[in-house]
Design a protein around this motif. Structure first.
Motif, PDB file in Angstrom:
ATOM      1  N   PHE A  11       0.821  -1.210   0.000  1.00  0.00           N
ATOM      2  CA  PHE A  11       0.000   0.000   0.000  1.00  0.00           C
ATOM      3  C   PHE A  11       0.856   1.261   0.000  1.00  0.00           C
ATOM      4  CE2 PHE A  11      -2.568  -3.346   1.819  1.00  0.00           C
ATOM      5  CZ  PHE A  11      -3.788  -3.171   1.183  1.00  0.00           C
ATOM      6  N   HIS A  12       0.293   2.307  -0.576  1.00  0.00           N
ATOM      7  CA  HIS A  12       0.937   3.616  -0.517  1.00  0.00           C
ATOM      8  C   HIS A  12       0.379   4.367   0.692  1.00  0.00           C
ATOM      9  CE1 HIS A  12       2.634   7.463  -1.577  1.00  0.00           C
ATOM     10  NE2 HIS A  12       1.426   8.006  -1.483  1.00  0.00           N
ATOM     11  N   ILE A  13       1.186   4.485   1.721  1.00  0.00           N
ATOM     12  CA  ILE A  13       0.854   5.312   2.884  1.00  0.00           C
ATOM     13  C   ILE A  13       1.866   6.461   2.881  1.00  0.00           C
ATOM     14  CG2 ILE A  13       0.534   5.416   5.375  1.00  0.00           C
ATOM     15  CD1 ILE A  13      -1.320   3.386   4.185  1.00  0.00           C
ATOM     16  N   PRO A  29      -3.616   0.750  -3.169  1.00  0.00           N
ATOM     17  CA  PRO A  29      -2.584  -0.267  -3.409  1.00  0.00           C
ATOM     18  C   PRO A  29      -1.456   0.324  -4.257  1.00  0.00           C
ATOM     19  CG  PRO A  29      -4.769  -1.205  -3.705  1.00  0.00           C
ATOM     20  CD  PRO A  29      -4.954   0.282  -3.578  1.00  0.00           C
ATOM     21  N   ARG A  30      -0.233   0.114  -3.830  1.00  0.00           N
ATOM     22  CA  ARG A  30       0.916   0.812  -4.405  1.00  0.00           C
ATOM     23  C   ARG A  30       1.057   0.614  -5.917  1.00  0.00           C
ATOM     24  NH1 ARG A  30       5.173   2.726  -1.680  1.00  0.00           N
ATOM     25  NH2 ARG A  30       4.653   1.482   0.169  1.00  0.00           N
ATOM     26  N   ASP A  31       0.853  -0.593  -6.406  1.00  0.00           N
ATOM     27  CA  ASP A  31       1.089  -0.885  -7.820  1.00  0.00           C
ATOM     28  C   ASP A  31      -0.151  -0.689  -8.689  1.00  0.00           C
ATOM     29  OD1 ASP A  31       3.706  -1.539  -7.217  1.00  0.00           O
ATOM     30  OD2 ASP A  31       3.270  -3.680  -6.970  1.00  0.00           O
ATOM     31  N   LEU A  32      -1.241  -0.246  -8.081  1.00  0.00           N
ATOM     32  CA  LEU A  32      -2.492  -0.115  -8.831  1.00  0.00           C
ATOM     33  C   LEU A  32      -2.435   0.923  -9.952  1.00  0.00           C
ATOM     34  CD1 LEU A  32      -5.493  -0.618  -9.378  1.00  0.00           C
ATOM     35  CD2 LEU A  32      -6.024   0.868  -7.448  1.00  0.00           C
ATOM     36  N   LEU A 212     -11.614  -3.667   1.982  1.00  0.00           N
ATOM     37  CA  LEU A 212     -11.197  -4.327   0.738  1.00  0.00           C
ATOM     38  C   LEU A 212     -10.406  -3.391  -0.167  1.00  0.00           C
ATOM     39  CD1 LEU A 212     -14.315  -6.510  -0.140  1.00  0.00           C
ATOM     40  CD2 LEU A 212     -12.282  -7.107   1.191  1.00  0.00           C
ATOM     41  N   ASN A 213     -10.348  -2.102   0.177  1.00  0.00           N
ATOM     42  CA  ASN A 213      -9.465  -1.140  -0.495  1.00  0.00           C
ATOM     43  C   ASN A 213      -9.779  -0.964  -1.977  1.00  0.00           C
ATOM     44  OD1 ASN A 213      -7.732  -1.054   2.004  1.00  0.00           O
ATOM     45  ND2 ASN A 213      -7.377  -3.173   1.387  1.00  0.00           N
ATOM     46  N   GLY A 214     -11.084  -0.966  -2.307  1.00  0.00           N
ATOM     47  CA  GLY A 214     -11.494  -0.845  -3.699  1.00  0.00           C
ATOM     48  C   GLY A 214     -11.514   0.570  -4.239  1.00  0.00           C
ATOM     49  N   GLY A 215     -11.227   1.555  -3.400  1.00  0.00           N
ATOM     50  CA  GLY A 215     -11.170   2.938  -3.857  1.00  0.00           C
ATOM     51  C   GLY A 215     -12.459   3.694  -3.587  1.00  0.00           C
ATOM     52  N   PRO A 216     -12.395   5.033  -3.609  1.00  0.00           N
ATOM     53  CA  PRO A 216     -13.568   5.862  -3.294  1.00  0.00           C
ATOM     54  C   PRO A 216     -14.768   5.506  -4.174  1.00  0.00           C
ATOM     55  CG  PRO A 216     -11.592   7.214  -3.492  1.00  0.00           C
ATOM     56  CD  PRO A 216     -11.212   5.843  -3.957  1.00  0.00           C
ATOM     57  N   GLY A 217     -15.885   5.172  -3.534  1.00  0.00           N
ATOM     58  CA  GLY A 217     -17.104   4.872  -4.279  1.00  0.00           C
ATOM     59  C   GLY A 217     -17.066   3.584  -5.074  1.00  0.00           C
ATOM     60  N   SER A 218     -16.193   2.652  -4.721  1.00  0.00           N
ATOM     61  CA  SER A 218     -16.113   1.396  -5.477  1.00  0.00           C
ATOM     62  C   SER A 218     -17.435   0.633  -5.387  1.00  0.00           C
ATOM     63  CB  SER A 218     -14.957   0.534  -4.966  1.00  0.00           C
ATOM     64  OG  SER A 218     -15.096   0.234  -3.592  1.00  0.00           O
ATOM     65  N   PRO A 219     -17.716  -0.227  -6.371  1.00  0.00           N
ATOM     66  CA  PRO A 219     -19.041  -0.858  -6.465  1.00  0.00           C
ATOM     67  C   PRO A 219     -19.403  -1.709  -5.251  1.00  0.00           C
ATOM     68  CG  PRO A 219     -17.830  -1.106  -8.518  1.00  0.00           C
ATOM     69  CD  PRO A 219     -16.855  -0.576  -7.507  1.00  0.00           C
ATOM     70  N   ALA A 220     -20.693  -1.743  -4.972  1.00  0.00           N
ATOM     71  CA  ALA A 220     -21.231  -2.539  -3.870  1.00  0.00           C
ATOM     72  C   ALA A 220     -21.587  -3.941  -4.358  1.00  0.00           C
ATOM     73  CB  ALA A 220     -22.461  -1.849  -3.290  1.00  0.00           C
ATOM     74  N   PHE A 221     -21.975  -4.798  -3.407  1.00  0.00           N
ATOM     75  CA  PHE A 221     -22.369  -6.163  -3.762  1.00  0.00           C
ATOM     76  C   PHE A 221     -23.690  -6.516  -3.094  1.00  0.00           C
ATOM     77  CE2 PHE A 221     -20.043  -6.738   0.226  1.00  0.00           C
ATOM     78  CZ  PHE A 221     -20.830  -7.649   0.915  1.00  0.00           C
ATOM     79  N   ILE A 222     -24.339  -7.527  -3.660  1.00  0.00           N
ATOM     80  CA  ILE A 222     -25.520  -8.113  -3.029  1.00  0.00           C
ATOM     81  C   ILE A 222     -25.439  -9.624  -3.168  1.00  0.00           C
ATOM     82  CG2 ILE A 222     -26.937  -7.850  -5.125  1.00  0.00           C
ATOM     83  CD1 ILE A 222     -29.358  -7.401  -3.203  1.00  0.00           C
TER      84      ILE A 222
END
Length: 397
Positions: A11-13, A29-32, A212-222
């Motif tokens: 991760f990039h901190i 995530p650093r390499d994303l 899960l670190n999917g990023g701002p507003g990343s998709p939700a699940f059901i």
């Protein structure tokens, strides 16, 4: 055994920052960035519209849904991605009411995340068919279950205090009363072990931008219990939920699979980001992370009690009874949080006096805990609430 020193490097901190806000938004995530740029160039850039077939874009909701299913103990092809958590709650509630048409009560607790309650209130007002949202204290939920309740909507981990509902006990009781269960796992997934299949949950929903670190507003699940897949009726019937979407029929026929809960076009970029972030979890279980989280949270709570006795810990004493964030209470909570942030310890505030510290072992360690306790001790000595600067509030707290 998981090497959490190694996962922190994923991760990039920013240098000098102690980040304890993964319960709100996970870090990058650093390499994303490089991986995503390469993917966009190869797929969107070179294939353009051909990416829907040649890059598998159209199947991303199902593909990532199955990856998410691993975190919650879901069988294959019972979890689907897309849209926001609010929309997924709306879908689950609408479907649940259809499954229990003679009952009129949506049961939830007054510590639930307000958006969940707003969605329930909005749906009942829109339907205008005598439905009622019943709000009770969390500890009263089990005694309020009866043959008038259509569905129970609960968040497993309280967004403020971190208190965990007993998901298995409440689901079992609800089943005995004929109540359709909906669990919001926003503060659970990637933080605490959950097994929706073993608990026989009807619906589960959640977001992916926290642990899960999917990023701002990343998709939700059901998630939907496989026993219900062919019975449920979604209140939002989008084109990709159709059995044959590319026939473009003017009459809606729901898919016979979990795809009936897809609303619109897959958010390809958001799902691609999430797909990459989930790769960090290869070889790591939620149980591994939860065990480490409990160790770190115990260290943090012990430090607070020793060095900041005037601050109240409102998360449960027993680590198995809380999620992966620790909540403190102080009447000048906002000023304290602002002081912490200005001293490079990132946490957040919730009204009226709640200070939250998210503990995510993929990138948090004992040094982060020690630094947080040190700066919190400094804050209590400095008393920032005495100064006007620390009373000025940002829109996002």
């Amino acid at each position: 055994m998981v090497d959490f020193h190694q996962t922190k490097d994923f991760f990039h901190i920013p240098d000098g920052l102690t980040y304890l806000c993964g319960n709100s938004l996970g870090p990058l995530p650093r390499d994303l960035p490089a991986a995503l740029t390469s993917q966009l160039s190869a797929e969107w850039g070179e294939m353009i519209i051909g990416g829907w077939n040649n890059a598998g874009w159209m199947n991303l909701s199902e593909k990532i849904g199955n990856r998410i299913g691993r975190f919650i103990g879901a069988p294959k092809d019972t979890t689907i991605m897309g849209d926001t958590l609010s929309i997924k709650i709306f879908q689950a509630l609408g479907a649940a009411l259809k499954l229990n048409p003679k009952r009129k009560i949506i049961l939830t607790d007054n510590s639930n995340f307000p958006s969940d309650i707003y969605i329930a209130q909005g749906l009942t007002a829109f339907l205008n068919q005598g439905y009622k949202v019943k709000l009770v204290n969390p500890e009263e939920i089990i005694n309020e279950m009866n043959d008038q309740v259509a569905t129970m909507l609960l968040t497993e981990v309280d967004y403020k205090t971190g208190i965990r509902h007993d998901l298995v006990e409440l689901t079992t009781k609800a089943k005995l009363e004929g109540i359709v269960t909906i669990w919001d796992l926003a503060h659970s997934i990637g933080a605490v072990p959950v097994n929706v299949q073993k608990a026989d949950i009807d619906f589960a929903v959640g977001c992916t931008y926290k642990y899960l670190n999917g990023g701002p507003g990343s998709p939700a699940f059901i998630y939907t219990n496989p026993k219900l897949l062919t019975q449920i009726q979604s209140p939002i019937t989008g084109w990709l939920g159709h059995a044959n979407p590319f026939q473009f029929s003017l009459d809606y026929e729901p898919a016979s699979t979990i795809n009936r809960l897809i609303v619109g076009t897959p958010p390809v970029i958001g799902l691609s980001v999430l797909d990459f972030a989930l790769g960090i979890w290869e070889g790591i279980t939620v149980e591994d992370v939860h065990d480490k989280s409990m160790q770190l949270s115990e260290k943090f709570i012990d430090g607070i009690k020793s060095h900041c006795p005037t601050i109240k810990v409102i998360s449960p004493e027993n680590p198995v009874d809380r999620g992966s964030h620790v909540a403190l209470e102080h009447p000048e909570g906002y000023a304290i949080v602002k002081f912490l942030i200005e001293n490079s310890v990132i946490c957040d505030f919730r009204e009226p006096d709640n200070i939250r510290f998210g503990i995510a072992p993929l990138y948090n360690d004992a040094a982060d805990i020690q630094r947080a306790v040190e700066v919190l001790t400094m804050a209590m000595e400095y008393q920032p609430w005495k100064y006007e600067h620390y009373q000025s509030r940002n829109f996002v707290t």
